[in-house]
Design a protein around this motif. Structure first.
Motif, PDB file in Angstrom:
ATOM      1  N   SER A 245       0.508  -1.077   0.149  1.00 11.55           N
ATOM      2  CA  SER A 245      -0.138  -0.099   0.286  1.00 11.55           C
ATOM      3  C   SER A 245       0.944   0.810  -0.111  1.00 11.55           C
ATOM      4  O   SER A 245       0.902   2.034   0.930  1.00 11.55           O
ATOM      5  CB  SER A 245      -0.336  -0.080   1.089  1.00 11.55           C
ATOM      6  OG  SER A 245       0.002  -0.487   2.382  1.00 11.55           O
ATOM      7  N   TRP A 247       2.062   4.963  -1.683  1.00  4.19           N
ATOM      8  CA  TRP A 247       1.781   6.477  -1.679  1.00  4.19           C
ATOM      9  C   TRP A 247       0.629   6.320  -2.761  1.00  4.19           C
ATOM     10  O   TRP A 247      -0.302   7.278  -2.596  1.00  4.19           O
ATOM     11  CB  TRP A 247       2.467   7.812  -1.704  1.00  4.19           C
ATOM     12  CG  TRP A 247       3.649   7.689  -2.334  1.00  4.19           C
ATOM     13  CD1 TRP A 247       4.428   7.251  -3.113  1.00  4.19           C
ATOM     14  CD2 TRP A 247       3.904   9.627  -2.960  1.00  4.19           C
ATOM     15  NE1 TRP A 247       5.087   7.740  -3.346  1.00  4.19           N
ATOM     16  CE2 TRP A 247       4.911   9.109  -3.810  1.00  4.19           C
ATOM     17  CE3 TRP A 247       2.716  10.256  -2.521  1.00  4.19           C
ATOM     18  CZ2 TRP A 247       4.679  10.262  -4.302  1.00  4.19           C
ATOM     19  CZ3 TRP A 247       2.617  11.561  -3.359  1.00  4.19           C
ATOM     20  CH2 TRP A 247       4.036  11.764  -4.161  1.00  4.19           C
ATOM     21  N   HIS A 250      -2.510   5.721  -2.904  1.00  3.38           N
ATOM     22  CA  HIS A 250      -3.502   6.034  -2.125  1.00  3.38           C
ATOM     23  C   HIS A 250      -4.579   6.834  -3.203  1.00  3.38           C
ATOM     24  O   HIS A 250      -4.494   7.361  -4.382  1.00  3.38           O
ATOM     25  CB  HIS A 250      -2.825   7.083  -1.093  1.00  3.38           C
ATOM     26  CG  HIS A 250      -3.509   7.556  -0.118  1.00  3.38           C
ATOM     27  ND1 HIS A 250      -4.254   9.108  -0.068  1.00  3.38           N
ATOM     28  CD2 HIS A 250      -3.446   7.642   1.025  1.00  3.38           C
ATOM     29  CE1 HIS A 250      -4.954   8.966   0.734  1.00  3.38           C
ATOM     30  NE2 HIS A 250      -4.331   7.942   1.484  1.00  3.38           N
ATOM     31  N   PRO A 253      -2.689  10.631  -3.020  1.00  2.00           N
ATOM     32  CA  PRO A 253      -1.666  10.907  -1.928  1.00  2.00           C
ATOM     33  C   PRO A 253      -1.283  12.355  -1.869  1.00  2.00           C
ATOM     34  O   PRO A 253      -0.189  12.016  -1.790  1.00  2.00           O
ATOM     35  CB  PRO A 253      -0.649  10.453  -4.173  1.00  2.00           C
ATOM     36  CG  PRO A 253      -1.826  11.067  -4.853  1.00  2.00           C
ATOM     37  CD  PRO A 253      -3.519  10.696  -4.924  1.00  2.00           C
ATOM     38  N   ASP A 257      -2.089  11.742   3.667  1.00  2.00           N
ATOM     39  CA  ASP A 257      -3.169  11.335   4.924  1.00  2.00           C
ATOM     40  C   ASP A 257      -2.005  10.528   5.608  1.00  2.00           C
ATOM     41  O   ASP A 257      -1.087   9.803   5.126  1.00  2.00           O
ATOM     42  CB  ASP A 257      -4.146  10.628   4.347  1.00  2.00           C
ATOM     43  CG  ASP A 257      -5.110  12.193   4.214  1.00  2.00           C
ATOM     44  OD1 ASP A 257      -4.782  13.403   4.879  1.00  2.00           O
ATOM     45  OD2 ASP A 257      -6.238  11.490   3.939  1.00  2.00           O
ATOM     46  N   TYR A 260      -3.754   5.257   4.979  1.00  2.00           N
ATOM     47  CA  TYR A 260      -3.967   4.046   3.595  1.00  2.00           C
ATOM     48  C   TYR A 260      -5.299   4.291   3.269  1.00  2.00           C
ATOM     49  O   TYR A 260      -6.275   3.840   4.299  1.00  2.00           O
ATOM     50  CB  TYR A 260      -2.730   3.430   3.329  1.00  2.00           C
ATOM     51  CG  TYR A 260      -3.517   2.727   2.352  1.00  2.00           C
ATOM     52  CD1 TYR A 260      -2.323   3.525   1.279  1.00  2.00           C
ATOM     53  CD2 TYR A 260      -4.372   1.535   1.498  1.00  2.00           C
ATOM     54  CE1 TYR A 260      -2.711   3.064  -0.654  1.00  2.00           C
ATOM     55  CE2 TYR A 260      -4.464   1.340   0.462  1.00  2.00           C
ATOM     56  CZ  TYR A 260      -3.786   1.812  -0.851  1.00  2.00           C
ATOM     57  OH  TYR A 260      -3.340   1.727  -2.329  1.00  2.00           O
ATOM     58  N   GLN A 261      -5.824   4.722   2.275  1.00  4.28           N
ATOM     59  CA  GLN A 261      -7.396   4.414   1.640  1.00  4.28           C
ATOM     60  C   GLN A 261      -6.595   3.578   0.092  1.00  4.28           C
ATOM     61  O   GLN A 261      -6.383   5.115  -0.161  1.00  4.28           O
ATOM     62  CB  GLN A 261      -7.907   6.277   2.223  1.00  4.28           C
ATOM     63  CG  GLN A 261      -8.183   6.658   2.686  1.00  4.28           C
ATOM     64  CD  GLN A 261      -9.531   4.969   3.705  1.00  4.28           C
ATOM     65  OE1 GLN A 261     -10.087   4.639   3.110  1.00  4.28           O
ATOM     66  NE2 GLN A 261      -9.355   5.203   5.182  1.00  4.28           N
ATOM     67  N   PRO A 262      -6.986   2.987  -0.276  1.00  2.00           N
ATOM     68  CA  PRO A 262      -6.567   2.479  -1.634  1.00  2.00           C
ATOM     69  C   PRO A 262      -7.685   3.668  -2.846  1.00  2.00           C
ATOM     70  O   PRO A 262      -8.733   4.145  -2.243  1.00  2.00           O
ATOM     71  CB  PRO A 262      -7.387   1.528  -1.588  1.00  2.00           C
ATOM     72  CG  PRO A 262      -8.181   1.324  -0.675  1.00  2.00           C
ATOM     73  CD  PRO A 262      -8.217   2.044   0.656  1.00  2.00           C
ATOM     74  N   ARG A 268      -5.183   1.827  -7.176  1.00  2.27           N
ATOM     75  CA  ARG A 268      -4.343   1.466  -6.038  1.00  2.27           C
ATOM     76  C   ARG A 268      -3.502   0.382  -6.008  1.00  2.27           C
ATOM     77  O   ARG A 268      -3.105  -0.264  -4.871  1.00  2.27           O
ATOM     78  CB  ARG A 268      -5.824   0.442  -5.249  1.00  2.27           C
ATOM     79  CG  ARG A 268      -6.897  -0.585  -6.144  1.00  2.27           C
ATOM     80  CD  ARG A 268      -7.707  -1.351  -4.657  1.00  2.27           C
ATOM     81  NE  ARG A 268      -8.943  -0.809  -5.358  1.00  2.27           N
ATOM     82  CZ  ARG A 268      -9.763  -0.460  -4.333  1.00  2.27           C
ATOM     83  NH1 ARG A 268     -10.053  -1.668  -3.542  1.00  2.27           N
ATOM     84  NH2 ARG A 268     -10.692   0.806  -4.548  1.00  2.27           N
TER      85      ARG A 268
END
Length: 405
Positions: A245, A247, A250, A253, A257, A260-262, A268
Motif C-alpha cells: 500500500s 503512496w 492512495h 496521494p 494523510d 492509507y485509503q486505496p 490501487r
C-alpha cells in the motif's frame, strides 16, 4: 528455399515494419521473446523526456507532460491488446511484484482457502512468489500436471496461477476452459501473459479472467527491464486489496494523510513513483505493436514458424520438437531438444543467429513477426544444418551466456 522466402517477404503486408526497428547488420534476432528489438522512435522519445521534460521543465513535467497519469495511459493502450477495458490495466513495477500483489489480493478475496494451484515447470518467479507467501503462513502451494489441473481444483483452492504460454515449450493453455473450471470450483484465476502479450490475441474479458500480469520488455519492445502491467477485471475493483500500500496507490496521494485509503479501481495497484523514463520507452513499443495489430502479428508468427519447419525439413535437419505441432496451440516460438543445446545455441550465436537456451537441453527460437523475415527463417535453417553437419558446436569453446527470461 531462399528464393521462396524472398517471394514471401515481397508479399508480406508487414514487411515495411522491419525498418521501424534498429537491428544490427548481419544478425538474425530470434530472441525477441526474451528482449524485443529497439523501436527507432524510442531514442528520440527518451531524449525528449530527458532533455526537455526533465532537463528544462523539471518537476513541472508531472503536470505539463502528464507524467502523473503515464501508468494509466500506457496501461490503457495495452488493454485492447489483451482483450481488456482501458481502466482494467495499469503499468506498474515488475511481473514478480505484480504477482505478489495479486496472489495476496486473491487470498484476501477468498477467505478460508489458502491453496494456490499451479503446475511444475511454470516460470520460476511465479512459483517463487507462491513459496514466499507460503513461508509467511499465508498460502499453500499445490502443483499438478497440465492434464491434472482440473481434477486438482477443490474447495481449498483460492487461486489458479498459470502462464498462458509456457516459457520453455511454447505450449498454450486453454484460457477459457481452465478459467471456467476454476470458477466452478470457487477459485479465482491469475494468468501470466509474459510470453503472450503483444505476440498473439488474448481475450481476458471474453474468458472471464480475474487477474493477469505481463511484462513489457519482450514482444512489447519496451527495453531491458521495462515495467510490467497488471489487469484486474472491473467486477473485482471494489474488493481488491493488495499488501504493498504505497503512496501512489492512495486515493489522494498528495493529501499526505497518515492513513492509507486505496485509490479507486486498478489504480490501487500502484505502489511507488513510476519510473518515467522506462514507462515512456515502453509506450513507444506499445504504440508500434498497436499500430501493426496483434491479429496480423499472430498470423505472420504462425506463417514464419511453419515456414521455418519446412526449411528444416528441406535441409535435412532432425531435431526433437518440444513445442506443440499445431501452431494454434503454441506461442510465438519453437523449442527443440538436443543433448548439447547450449553449445548448439552458442555456435549459432557465433554465426550471428541469436536464439537462446533453456536448461537442461532446450534450444528456443522466438519469432517476433514485426521485424523478422521469411528470409531469416531460411538462413537460420541453413546455419543450423551446417552447424550440425560440421560438428563445429562440439569443437568450439564457449563462454557461459546468461539465461534471461
Amino acid at each position: 528455399m531462399l528464393e521462396r522466402a524472398r517471394e514471401l517477404d515481397t508479399a508480406d503486408p508487414l514487411a515495411d515494419y522491419r525498418d521501424r526497428f534498429d537491428l544490427p547488420e548481419g544478425v538474425i534476432y530470434l530472441d525477441g521473446n526474451s528482449l524485443g528489438a529497439l523501436p527507432k522512435t524510442t531514442p528520440d522519445r527518451l531524449a525528449q523526456v530527458i532533455g526537455e521534460e526533465w532537463g528544462h521543465d523539471l518537476i513541472k513535467s508531472w503536470n505539463t507532460a502528464d507524467w502523473i497519469s503515464l501508468p494509466q495511459r500506457v496501461g490503457g493502450k495495452i488493454a485492447p491488446l489483451i482483450g481488456a477495458q482501458s481502466h482494467e490495466v495499469i503499468v506498474a513495477d515488475s511481473v514478480s511484484v505484480n504477482l505478489f500483489k495479486l496472489i495476496s489480493a486473491a487470498l484476501a478475496m477468498n477467505p478460508g482457502r489458502k491453496v494456490i494451484l499451479s503446475e511444475p515447470g511454470n516460470f520460476p518467479t511465479d512459483l517463487y512468489m507462491i513459496q514466499g507467501l507460503e513461508k509467511q503462513g499465508l498460502a499453500t502451494q499445490r502443483l499438478a500436471a497440465r492434464d491434472a489441473l482440473v481434477d486438482a481444483l477443490d474447495e481449498d483452492v483460492a487461486l489458479l496461477l498459470l502462464t498462458h504460454v509456457h516459457y520453455k515449450t511454447g505450449e498454450k493453455h486453454d484460457m477459457a476452459s481452465l478459467t471456467k473450471a476454476a470458477h466452478e470450483a470457487g477459485a479465482l484465476v491469475l494468468w501470466d501473459l509474459s510470453h503472450t502479450g503483444g505476440a498473439m490475441p488474448v481475450e481476458l474479458n471474453e474468458c472471464a479472467a480475474d487477474f493477469a500480469v505481463g511484462c513489457g520488455y519482450k514482444y512489447l519492445n519496451g527495453g531491458p527491464g521495462a515495467p510490467a502491467y497488471a489487469f484486474v477485471a472491473e467486477r473485482h475493483h471494489e474488493a481488491l486489496e493488495q499488501p504493498l500500500s504505497g503512496w501512489m496507490g492512495h486515493a489522494q496521494p498528495f493529501a499526505f494523510d497518515d492513513d492509507y485509503q486505496p485509490a479507486p479501481g486498478v489504480d490501487r495497484l500502484l505502489c511507488g513513483t513510476a519510473p518515467i523514463l522506462s514507462v515512456a520507452a515502453l509506450e513507444e513499443g506499445v504504440d508500434l505493436v498497436a499500430e501493426i495489430g496483434v491479429d496480423r502479428l499472430w498470423e505472420k508468427s504462425r506463417a514464419l514458424s511453419e515456414f521455418f519447419r519446412e526449411c528444416l525439413s528441406e535441409a535435412g535437419v532432425k531435431l526433437d520438437l518440444v513445442s506443440p505441432e499445431d501452431a494454434y496451440h503454441r506461442g510465438s516460438q519453437l523449442s527443440f531438444r538436443h543433448e548439447d543445446a547450449y553449445a548448439l545455441c552458442q555456435a549459432l550465436i557465433a554465426r550471428g543467429v541469436i536464439g537462446d537456451f533453456r536448461a537442461p537441453d532446450v534450444l528456443r527460437l522466438g519469432f517476433a513477426p514485426a521485424y523478422l523475415r521469411f528470409e531469416d527463417m531460411a538462413e537460420t535453417a541453413r546455419h543450423l544444418a551446417e552447424v550440425l553437419e560440421s560438428g563445429e558446436w562440439r569443437q568450439a569453446e564457449f563462454s557461459e551466456r546468461a539465461a534471461v527470461t
